[in-house]
Design a protein around this motif. Structure first.
Motif, PDB file in Angstrom:
ATOM      1  N   PRO A 277      13.116 -39.447  43.402  1.00 32.27           N
ATOM      2  CA  PRO A 277      12.911 -39.000  42.547  1.00 32.27           C
ATOM      3  C   PRO A 277      13.555 -39.483  41.132  1.00 32.27           C
ATOM      4  N   ASN A 278      13.197 -39.320  39.820  1.00 30.36           N
ATOM      5  CA  ASN A 278      13.823 -39.701  38.514  1.00 30.36           C
ATOM      6  C   ASN A 278      15.090 -38.942  38.741  1.00 30.36           C
ATOM      7  N   VAL A 279      16.337 -39.753  38.117  1.00 26.58           N
ATOM      8  CA  VAL A 279      17.576 -39.122  38.117  1.00 26.58           C
ATOM      9  C   VAL A 279      18.216 -39.170  36.575  1.00 26.58           C
ATOM     10  N   ILE A 280      18.509 -38.086  36.052  1.00 30.13           N
ATOM     11  CA  ILE A 280      19.027 -38.051  34.596  1.00 30.13           C
ATOM     12  C   ILE A 280      20.696 -37.301  35.177  1.00 30.13           C
ATOM     13  N   MET A 281      21.557 -38.184  34.679  1.00 29.19           N
ATOM     14  CA  MET A 281      23.107 -37.823  34.804  1.00 29.19           C
ATOM     15  C   MET A 281      23.497 -37.432  33.411  1.00 29.19           C
ATOM     16  N   VAL A 282      24.036 -35.930  33.321  1.00 25.62           N
ATOM     17  CA  VAL A 282      24.627 -35.874  32.053  1.00 25.62           C
ATOM     18  C   VAL A 282      26.056 -35.726  32.356  1.00 25.62           C
ATOM     19  N   THR A 283      26.925 -36.791  31.698  1.00 27.59           N
ATOM     20  CA  THR A 283      28.178 -36.883  31.816  1.00 27.59           C
ATOM     21  C   THR A 283      28.773 -36.103  30.449  1.00 27.59           C
ATOM     22  N   ILE A 284      29.706 -35.018  30.970  1.00 33.09           N
ATOM     23  CA  ILE A 284      30.119 -34.132  29.674  1.00 33.09           C
ATOM     24  C   ILE A 284      31.378 -34.545  29.226  1.00 33.09           C
ATOM     25  N   GLU A 285      31.584 -34.531  28.274  1.00 33.10           N
ATOM     26  CA  GLU A 285      32.702 -34.861  27.346  1.00 33.10           C
ATOM     27  C   GLU A 285      33.954 -33.922  27.757  1.00 33.10           C
ATOM     28  N   SER A 286      35.206 -34.385  28.292  1.00 32.28           N
ATOM     29  CA  SER A 286      36.305 -33.521  28.393  1.00 32.28           C
ATOM     30  C   SER A 286      36.174 -32.188  28.959  1.00 32.28           C
ATOM     31  N   PHE A 287      35.467 -32.081  30.019  1.00 31.46           N
ATOM     32  CA  PHE A 287      35.088 -30.766  30.675  1.00 31.46           C
ATOM     33  C   PHE A 287      35.747 -30.576  31.688  1.00 31.46           C
ATOM     34  N   SER A 288      36.828 -29.392  31.622  1.00 28.60           N
ATOM     35  CA  SER A 288      37.765 -29.222  32.871  1.00 28.60           C
ATOM     36  C   SER A 288      36.709 -28.123  33.665  1.00 28.60           C
ATOM     37  N   ALA A 289      37.132 -28.229  35.012  1.00 32.26           N
ATOM     38  CA  ALA A 289      36.686 -27.179  35.887  1.00 32.26           C
ATOM     39  C   ALA A 289      36.743 -25.777  35.284  1.00 32.26           C
ATOM     40  N   ASP A 290      38.046 -25.577  34.966  1.00 28.07           N
ATOM     41  CA  ASP A 290      38.408 -24.155  34.657  1.00 28.07           C
ATOM     42  C   ASP A 290      37.963 -23.800  33.440  1.00 28.07           C
ATOM     43  N   PHE A 291      36.915 -24.344  32.627  1.00 29.89           N
ATOM     44  CA  PHE A 291      36.100 -23.700  31.623  1.00 29.89           C
ATOM     45  C   PHE A 291      35.250 -22.946  32.113  1.00 29.89           C
ATOM     46  N   MET A 292      34.726 -23.094  33.331  1.00 29.19           N
ATOM     47  CA  MET A 292      33.763 -22.587  34.219  1.00 29.19           C
ATOM     48  C   MET A 292      34.206 -20.948  34.834  1.00 29.19           C
ATOM     49  N   ALA A 293      33.251 -19.924  34.642  1.00 31.84           N
ATOM     50  CA  ALA A 293      33.582 -18.632  35.530  1.00 31.84           C
ATOM     51  C   ALA A 293      33.941 -19.066  36.779  1.00 31.84           C
ATOM     52  N   ARG A 294      32.969 -19.736  37.355  1.00 29.31           N
ATOM     53  CA  ARG A 294      33.099 -20.146  38.735  1.00 29.31           C
ATOM     54  C   ARG A 294      34.415 -20.566  39.285  1.00 29.31           C
ATOM     55  N   PHE A 295      35.323 -20.933  38.304  1.00 34.40           N
ATOM     56  CA  PHE A 295      36.678 -21.316  38.833  1.00 34.40           C
ATOM     57  C   PHE A 295      37.727 -20.685  37.869  1.00 34.40           C
ATOM     58  N   GLY A 296      37.282 -19.425  37.410  1.00 33.79           N
ATOM     59  CA  GLY A 296      38.371 -18.464  37.067  1.00 33.79           C
ATOM     60  C   GLY A 296      38.305 -18.163  35.589  1.00 33.79           C
ATOM     61  N   ASN A 297      37.512 -18.767  34.794  1.00 40.17           N
ATOM     62  CA  ASN A 297      37.644 -18.452  33.329  1.00 40.17           C
ATOM     63  C   ASN A 297      36.864 -17.216  33.186  1.00 40.17           C
ATOM     64  N   LYS A 298      37.559 -16.446  32.275  1.00 41.46           N
ATOM     65  CA  LYS A 298      37.193 -15.451  31.880  1.00 41.46           C
ATOM     66  C   LYS A 298      36.441 -15.173  30.372  1.00 41.46           C
ATOM     67  N   GLU A 299      36.133 -16.114  29.814  1.00 46.38           N
ATOM     68  CA  GLU A 299      35.807 -16.137  28.314  1.00 46.38           C
ATOM     69  C   GLU A 299      34.202 -16.041  28.383  1.00 46.38           C
ATOM     70  N   ASN A 300      33.536 -16.371  29.480  1.00 45.46           N
ATOM     71  CA  ASN A 300      31.925 -16.332  29.296  1.00 45.46           C
ATOM     72  C   ASN A 300      31.552 -17.336  28.381  1.00 45.46           C
ATOM     73  N   ILE A 301      31.925 -18.683  28.547  1.00 42.35           N
ATOM     74  CA  ILE A 301      31.704 -19.738  27.593  1.00 42.35           C
ATOM     75  C   ILE A 301      30.757 -20.751  28.296  1.00 42.35           C
ATOM     76  N   THR A 302      30.292 -20.499  29.648  1.00 41.15           N
ATOM     77  CA  THR A 302      29.668 -21.378  30.211  1.00 41.15           C
ATOM     78  C   THR A 302      28.489 -20.630  31.002  1.00 41.15           C
ATOM     79  N   PRO A 303      27.902 -20.026  30.437  1.00 39.16           N
ATOM     80  CA  PRO A 303      26.903 -18.967  31.255  1.00 39.16           C
ATOM     81  C   PRO A 303      25.626 -19.914  32.048  1.00 39.16           C
ATOM     82  N   VAL A 304      25.115 -20.900  31.080  1.00 39.10           N
ATOM     83  CA  VAL A 304      24.302 -21.729  31.773  1.00 39.10           C
ATOM     84  C   VAL A 304      24.871 -22.543  32.764  1.00 39.10           C
TER      85      VAL A 304
END
Length: 649
Positions: A277-304
């Motif tokens: 397949p084609n491959v597109i890698m999006v490298t996200i600037e300064s993005f800690s795992a704990d921004f995501m709800a999956r890793f415990g964040n409660k602020e709902n800032i990464t729904p996508v």
């Protein structure tokens, strides 16, 4: 100050003033950091005692040239208009530099929780991005005005105290002037020969180490030691033994070494039918795992991202190799451990290296690096361009010669809806990548794209009206906009004819911060990584501890590719994979295995720790010889391969 009645009254007054101001800055930083530092009352005295020694050295550095001037200035010129103008001007300018450095220390500490280091040196080089960033992040006219006003006030107080008058009216014999100069010179030389920044790093608490240092001294130290030779400063294993060890660590069932001795070059063989397949890698600037709800964040800032994490392949235990974008780029392109000093992206002789791009190009793909700012920053264009990637960047600095060997395209003004100091907003860089993908698909070409985003970076500004957090107000706003832009990107590409045959990777370059009470704050290297739309792959979570360098070996394994590899990265899903990760600062190299890590430091130091992942707690333990051997073999051989051209397979 009033007791000093000689030609050196202004000089001694400046030294005393610098020591007082530096003491106040250190005290303020201590108060700021103390609640999260893990320091005790016993740590405070050594911080100020060592700090005084560093501050004394800086004050001598600032004044030694003036001391020489006072030595050779004839007595008949001491009370002239020339000397008055020269002394007042020199005092004012030196004090203004000091005042500005103290202001900069507070902003740098707020971002990195440390004194000036290699990052500050880099920022001095890339003036456009840095000045623009500061101007957009802080009320610069007020701050500059405050620095000037403070300098004027302190100069007036020094004059009011009589230091200038006593200096100009003194009649100090040459012999006494010579003796004074020689004492000052001797103290400076003694400081230069016997004191270094490593003295501050003897404390076990990282905050105590940083608070002990002096900002200007640390800056000069970083400038003079921008790159570290591993074989000079670090603990070494016999090189043959080290390569034997690392070859054992990298051996997997589908791998066969193609060379003997000091090489990791091997063939990876998969008997299943490969998918391309084609491959597109999006490298996200300064993005800690704990921004995501999956890793415990409660602020709902990464729904996508949380949504696609459930739909794709999520690495739940991946660690970044470093704390800078270029370190993440190094890991994600070359799949090699970090080596001390600058990232390979920033070094000389970094062209024609074995990389993810070279694997894809060998299969007929076109590789492109997308960046929303000027790719000359951090040597990115030269690195990617001379390793086979085409370049798409903003190209604001048209006169910059990146000396790149491949094609370069600029993002035109007409395609930019928002831009700050670091580059165009994430939506704009995604649109540039979509346009490129459309063109390549129409031409019947497969593509591998490396997209580097910039919106999740101070000053945290982005287009207005996109999310419910005002632009420039907080890191959380930038994270939420970053997530929003990813949603818009996916919404657009799902309608494209090439989407069904395209893998999208979302991975961080590094975390939002790395500071903590430990020398290596392992939790601050934990990043998210999602493989989305992988052909035939059911949603799953990969919980094995791994590194950024394992991303492509794992993806290529899922796609059943056979290829030659010079990677230190491994297929995390392969039978017998042994979990480990490599994390680093500029000088400290850590090798992490479940429950333990070893930190390699300059002066041939190595220390082992137990690590409680749930509590993020490090405790010193006796040397674990197996762990130490793994760390030495990994880092020593990586340094040797780059130095000797062995990464150019």
């Amino acid at each position: 100050m009033k007791s000093v009645k000689n030609r050196y009254a202004v000089l001694f007054g400046f030294i005393a003033l610098y020591l007082i101001l530096s003491f106040l800055v250190r005290a303020a930083l201590l108060i700021w950091a103390f609640p999260q530092s893990g320091m005790t009352a016993a740590d405070i005295f050594p911080v100020f005692a060592k700090g005084f020694i560093y501050d004394a050295g800086v004050s001598l550095f600032f004044t030694i040239a003036y001391a020489l001037y006072l030595l050779v200035l004839p007595q008949r010129l001491n009370n002239t208009l020339f000397n008055r103008i020269f002394t007042y001007t020199g005092f004012f300018l030196a004090l203004m530099i000091v005042m500005f450095s103290f202001f900069a220390e507070f902003t740098f500490w707020g971002e990195y929780s440390g004194r000036f280091d290699f990052i500050a040196v880099d920022y001095l080089i890339y003036t456009y991005e840095v000045i623009s960033n500061i101007n957009q992040s802080y009320p610069l006219p007020w701050l500059i005005g405050g620095v000037v006003a403070g300098t004027v006030l302190l100069t007036w107080l020094m004059s009011r105290n009589g230091n200038f008058r006593r200096s100009f009216r003194s009649n100090m014999p040459f012999g006494r002037r010579l003796a004074t100069f020689l004492v000052l010179l001797g103290l400076l030389l003694a400081h230069a020969f016997f004191i270094s920044n490593t003295w501050a790093e003897k404390s076990k608490n990282r905050y105590a180490q940083e608070l002990s240092k002096a900002g200007i001294y640390s800056f000069i130290s970083a400038y003079l030691n921008n790159e570290l030779a591993y074989d000079k400063y670090y603990l070494l294993e016999d090189e043959n033994t080290a390569f034997t060890q690392v070859r054992q660590l990298l051996q997997q069932p589908d791998a066969r070494y193609l060379e003997n001795g000091k090489s990791i070059f091997r063939s990876i063989t998969d008997t299943a039918i490969p998918v391309k397949p084609n491959v597109i890698m999006v490298t996200i600037e300064s993005f800690s795992a704990d921004f995501m709800a999956r890793f415990g964040n409660k602020e709902n800032i990464t729904p996508v991202l949380d949504s696609i994490a459930r739909e794709g392949v999520l690495f739940t235990n991946m660690y970044a190799t470093g704390t800078r974008t270029v370190r993440g780029m190094e890991a994600l392109t070359l799949a090699v451990p970090p080596t001390p000093g600058q990232s390979i992206v920033r070094r000389k002789n970094n062209e024609n290296l074995f990389s993810a791009g070279s694997i894809f190009r060998k299969q007929g793909y076109e590789a492109t690096f997308f960046y929303g700012g000027d790719g000359y920053f951090d040597n990115m264009n030269k690195f990617f361009g001379n390793n086979g990637y085409d370049i798409t960047d903003r190209l604001r600095s048209r006169l910059v010669d990146d000396q790149i060997a491949t094609r370069r395209t600029h993002i035109p003004d007409s395609a930019v809806q928002f831009e700050n100091a670091w580059g165009v907003c994430d939506e704009d860089i995604y649109n540039a990548a979509i346009k490129s993908a459309d063109e390549k698909y129409a031409a019947g070409k497969q593509f591998y794209d490396f997209i580097m985003t910039t919106s999740n970076h101070r000053p945290f500004t982005y287009p207005s009206g996109k999310i419910d957090i005002p632009s420039g107000s907080s890191r959380e706003g930038a994270v939420k906009y970053t997530d929003y832009a990813i949603g818009q990107f996916l919404q657009k590409i799902r309608t494209k004819p090439w989407f069904a045959n395209t893998v999208i990777i979302f991975v961080a370059d590094h975390c939002a911060s790395s500071a903590g009470k430990n020398e290596i704050e392992v939790s601050k290297y934990h990043i998210p990584c999602i493989l989305y739309n992988v052909p035939g792959a059911a949603p799953q979570e990969i919980s094995a501890m791994c590194s950024q360098i394992d991303l492509y070996p794992t993806l290529l394994g899922m796609l059943h590719w056979s290829y030659n590899s010079n990677f230190y990265g491994q297929n995390v899903l392969a039978p017998g994979y042994q979990p480990r990760a490599m994390v680093s600062t500029y000088q400290k190299l850590a090798y992490l295995e479940p429950g333990k890590l070893v930190i390699l430091s300059p002066q041939q130091k190595a220390q082992c720790f137990s690590w409680n992942q749930d509590k993020n707690d490090l405790q010193p333990i006796a040397t674990d010889n197996t762990l130490l051997q793994h760390g030495l073999a990994t880092y020593q051989t990586a340094y040797a391969l780059f130095k000797n051209g062995g990464m150019r397979k």
